[in-house]
Every structure is written in C-alpha cells, then in structure tokens.
Design an enzyme around this catalytic site. Structure first.
Site, PDB file in Angstrom:
ATOM      1  N   CYS A   1       0.835  -1.210   0.000  1.00 28.85           N
ATOM      2  CA  CYS A   1       0.000   0.000   0.000  1.00 28.85           C
ATOM      3  C   CYS A   1       0.864   1.253   0.000  1.00 28.85           C
ATOM      4  O   CYS A   1       0.505   2.263  -0.621  1.00 28.85           O
ATOM      5  CB  CYS A   1      -0.941  -0.006   1.200  1.00 28.85           C
ATOM      6  N   THR A   2       1.993   1.190   0.662  1.00 29.84           N
ATOM      7  CA  THR A   2       2.915   2.324   0.665  1.00 29.84           C
ATOM      8  C   THR A   2       3.482   2.521  -0.737  1.00 29.84           C
ATOM      9  O   THR A   2       3.512   3.650  -1.242  1.00 29.84           O
ATOM     10  CB  THR A   2       4.041   2.099   1.694  1.00 29.84           C
TER      11      THR A   2
END
Length: 153
Positions: free
Chosen positions: A45-46
């Site tokens: 997600c980062t």
C-alpha cells in the site's frame, strides 16, 4: 452488485485524514481516480500510494483528482499521509460500506482488495483495474485511461 465500466459511480460521503467529510459528488466536473487499498503503512500500500504521489502532478495536469480509500481511521490516514508526503485525499471507510457498495472483492477471501476506478467528469466509471500485487499498474492504467478520455473538464 459490483460497479462496472459504464455505470454511474455511486456517491458516498466519508471522513478524510483531516476529519472533514468528503463526498464523491464534490468532484463532479473533474475526473476522479478512486483507489481502494488494504491498509495504511503496509509495504504494498505504501508503494502504491507513493506511486500515485510521484505522478500526482501529472494527474492534476489532466484535470483529475486522486482519492485513496481504506478501512483505516482518519488518524491513521493523517500519519500515513504525513510520513510519505501524500498530497491527495485519503478517506476512512471504517465499516467497509463504500468498499461493499463498489463491490471491491477480497483477495483469497481475506485481504481487502486493491482496485482502482477511473471516473469521468460526469461521474461515469471509465476503467476498473483490479490487482492485488501490481502496485505501479494502478497508476499506469489510470493515467492511460485519463489520456484516452481526455480528462480535462
């Protein structure tokens, strides 16, 4: 029932990382890249969020807004956005109602899915990209679609 290409994107209102309520209809007249992701500050997600950050100016130049949605709290979103200098809105779908409204599937029945919707100025879904592991693909597909539909409103 899942949202499909050609459908009008369902409107919703959720709290953002600043605590303000944000509705999809606030962006009518602009194209929107609405991406659902599993969780703040996890590796995938980062990577995905930073890829959107790195291309944010390009999205802005074609008249599009980027909005990220996960079940994390506004406080979590605020920390995540600050840590990675994310310039766009992150929305808290804590009960996963909007995720369900859009029919975002779970991966292996467990992980919240990673799906990106490209919505045109009239609120119609023009493209859907579903990939749990191709993080950069979400950004590339969204930009390609925006260029094809001539996102400028």
């Amino acid at each position: 029932m899942a949202v499909k290409v050609g459908d009008t994107a369902p409107d919703f209102t959720l709290p953002s990382q600043s605590g303000a309520s944000v509705s999809l209809s606030d962006f009518r007249g602009k194209s929107v890249v609405l991406y659902f992701y599993p969780k703040d500050d996890t590796p995938g997600c980062t990577k995905e969020s930073c890829a959107f950050r790195d291309q944010y100016e390009v999205f802005q130049n074609v008249g599009a807004e980027v909005i990220g949605v996960s079940a994390d709290s506004p406080d979590s979103h605020q920390r995540f956005a600050a840590k990675y200098q994310l310039p766009f809105t992150l929305l808290s779908d804590t009960g996963n109602q909007v995720r369900k409204l859009y029919g975002v599937p779970a991966t292996l029945g467990l992980l919240p899915g990673r799906v990106t919707y490209v919505i045109d100025q009239q609120g119609v879904v023009q493209h859907i990209f579903n990939s749990q592991f191709n993080f950069q693909g979400h950004v590339d597909q969204a930009l390609k679609t925006l260029q094809q539909i001539g996102a400028r409103g």
